[in-house]
Design an enzyme around this catalytic site. Structure first.
Site, short mmCIF file in Angstrom:
data_model
loop_
_atom_site.label_atom_id
_atom_site.label_comp_id
_atom_site.label_asym_id
_atom_site.label_seq_id
_atom_site.Cartn_x
_atom_site.Cartn_y
_atom_site.Cartn_z
N SER A 1 0.80 -1.22 0.00
CA SER A 1 0.00 0.00 0.00
C SER A 1 0.84 1.27 0.00
CB SER A 1 -0.94 0.00 1.21
OG SER A 1 -0.22 -0.24 2.39
N ASP B 1 -3.31 6.13 11.87
CA ASP B 1 -2.40 5.63 10.83
C ASP B 1 -1.21 6.58 10.68
OD1 ASP B 1 -1.08 4.77 8.56
OD2 ASP B 1 -2.84 4.76 7.25
N HIS C 1 0.95 5.20 6.52
CA HIS C 1 0.70 5.72 5.17
C HIS C 1 0.85 7.24 5.16
CE1 HIS C 1 -1.32 1.76 5.22
NE2 HIS C 1 -0.69 1.68 4.06
#
Ligand SMILES: *[C@@H]1O[C@H](CO)[C@@H](O)[C@H](O)[C@H]1NC(C)=O
Ligand SMILES: *[C@@H]1O[C@H](CO)[C@@H](O)[C@H](O)[C@H]1NC(C)=O
Ligand SMILES: *[C@@H]1O[C@H](CO)[C@@H](O)[C@H](O)[C@H]1NC(C)=O
Ligand SMILES: *[C@@H]1O[C@H](CO)[C@@H](O)[C@H](O)[C@H]1NC(C)=O
Length: 344
Positions: free
Chosen positions: A100, A322, A325
Site C-alpha cells: 500500500s 495511521d 501511510h
C-alpha cells in the site's frame, strides 16, 4: 545515490539563479522548506483518492503540512511538470509494484498528472487481476499499480497458503514495462489475523515461521537475482524504493512518551533524525548493491523520516490511527518529483 543536477547559486532577496555547474549533487540529502506555492494540486479535484489517504476529505484541519518543499542542500529539486513528464515518457509503460505504500505513490502520480492536464484529455482506467492502469491516451503513457505485498509468491497448496521466498512468478508481467518502481516491507512482520500465509518456504524447507528479517533478506535476494536473470535493463529502468518510515515513537523526534503522529503539524527542521537508520533499509541497500545490472535506489527514507506531520493520523474513513501511510497530496508527491528527475 547522487544524481546529476544543475546546482544553484542563491543571490540577494531569495532570488535563485541557475549556474551551469553540473557537478554531482545528492538529491536525497537536504531539508524541508516552507513554500507557499505548494501543494502541486488540490486533492479535492483528484478523483478516487483511496479513503485511507484522503486526509482533507476526512477532516484534517491543519493544512501547513502541504506547504513544504524538499530542498536538497546543494541543488534544486525541479517542480513536477506533468506535461513534460508525459512528453518524455511518450509510449512508455510505468508500473509501481508493491504494497500500500506503492499504492500511495501511484495515487500521488495519478493526481499530479490529472491536475495538470486539460479536462478534455483522453484518460482511461481499468483494473485486471491485481493491476490497475491509468492510460493517458494522448501520449500513450500508462501508469499501473500492481499490488504485491511481498514481491515473492504466495501459493495455495494442500497444507495451506505458502509464502515462497525463492519464487517470483509475477515477474513475467512486470518485466514487460519500461519503468518499474518496487517496494516491499510493511507486511514482513505481520502475524496472526493479518498474516496472509500459513507456511513459509525457504529452499527445500517448509516452516511454520522464521526470523522475519532473514526472510525479507532472502526474498529481496530472489528479487535481485530475478532482475539479473530476467530483466532487460536496456529497455526497462528499474527502481527500488527505500523503506518508508512510520512515526509511532516520539523519542525518534525528541518527544519521548508520544506514541503516534496525532499532534504533528510540522516537519522536523534540519536534516538529522534521532530515530536512526531502519534495519530494513540496511538490508535493502545491501541487497541492491549485489545487483549487477544498473538499477536505482529511490532513497526516500531520510526525507520521509523528517515528515512526522505527513501521515493521515485519524483523518481517514476509518478514524483509525495511521502513522504509516501518507496523505495525498503530501510526501509521496516528492517521491514522484525525485522519480521524474531520476528518469530525466
Ligand atoms: C540514502 O540517503 C541517506 C541520507 O541522505 C544516506 O545516508 C545513504 O547513504 C543513502 N543511501 C544510498 C545507498 O545512497
Ligand atoms: C488474470 O488472472 C487469471 C487467473 O490467474 C489469468 O488466467 C488471466 O490470464 C489473467 N489476466 C491477465 C490479463 O493477465
Ligand atoms: C481515446 O483513446 C482511445 C485509444 O487510443 C481511442 O480509441 C479513442 O478514439 C480516443 N477518444 C478520443 C475522444 O480522443
Ligand atoms: C534533540 O535533542 C538533542 C539533545 O537535546 C539535540 O541535540 C537535537 O538537535 C534534537 N533534535 C531535534 C530533531 O530536535
Amino acid at each position: 545515490m547522487a544524481e546529476r543536477c544543475w546546482c544553484l547559486v542563491v543571490t540577494l532577496c531569495g532570488v535563485l539563479s541557475a549556474a551551469a555547474f553540473g557537478f554531482k549533487c545528492d538529491l536525497y540529502e537536504g531539508s524541508w522548506v516552507y513554500d507557499d506555492s505548494y501543494p502541486m494540486y488540490d486533492s479535492s479535484k483528484c478523483p478516487h483518492i483511496r479513503k485511507e489517504y484522503d486526509c482533507i476529505k476526512y477532516g484534517r484541519p491543519d493544512l501547513t503540512y502541504l506547504k513544504f518543499r524538499w530542498h536538497p542542500t546543494h541543488c534544486l529539486l525541479p517542480r513536477f511538470d506533468a506535461e513534460e513528464f508525459l512528453r518524455k515518457m511518450r509510449g512508455k509503460k510505468i508500473m509501481y509494484v508493491g504494497d500500500s505504500i506503492s499504492l500511495n505513490q501511484w495515487q500521488s502520480m495519478v493526481c499530479l498528472l490529472h491536475a495538470a492536464l486539460p479536462s478534455q484529455s483522453n484518460i482511461s482506467q481499468e483494473t485486471i487481476n491485481s493491476t490497475t492502469t491509468v492510460t493517458y491516451e494522448d501520449y500513450g503513457v500508462s501508469i499501473s499499480m500492481f499490488l504485491s505485498h511481498y514481491l515473492v509468491d504466495i501459493a495455495e497448496e494442500k497444507i495451506g497458503r505458502v509464502l515462497k521466498l525463492d519464487s517470483i512468478t509475477d515477474g513475467d508481467i512486470w518485466k514487460e514495462n519500461d519503468v518499474l518502481i518496487f517496494n516491499t516491507w510493511l507486511w514482513w512482520y505481520r502475524r496472526g489475523e493479518k498474516q496472509p500465509w500459513d507456511y513459509i518456504e525457504t529452499g527445500t524447507k517448509i516452516l511454520q515461521d522464521m526470523d522475519r528479517m532473514a526472510a525479507f533478506h532472502e526474498a529481496l535476494t530472489t528479487w535481485a537475482n530475478w532482475v539479473d536473470s530476467d530483466v532487460n535493463t536496456e529497455k526497462t529502468r528499474v527502481f527500488f524504493q527505500g523503506v518508508s518510515p512510520s512515526h509511532y515513537n516520539g523519542a525518534d523526534w525528541n518527544e519521548t512518551g508520544v506514541t503516534n503522529c496525532a499532534k504533528e503539524t510540522l516537519p522536523i527542521s534540519g536534516s538529522t533524525y534521532n530515530g536512526g537508520w531502519p534495519m530494513a533499509e540496511k538490508v535493502v541497500e545491501e541487497v541492491l548493491s549485489s545487483v549487477k545490472k544498473p538499477i536505482s535506489l529511490l532513497n526516500i527514507t531520510r526525507l520521509s523520516q523528517l515528515r512526522k506531520d505527513g501521515h493521515p493520523s485519524s483523518f481517514n474513513a476509518f478514524k483509525g490511527m495511521d502513522c504509516t501511510h501518507w496523505c495525498v497530496a503530501g510526501v509521496p508527491d516528492t517521491w514522484n518529483q525525485l522519480l521524474a528527475v531520476a528518469l530525466g
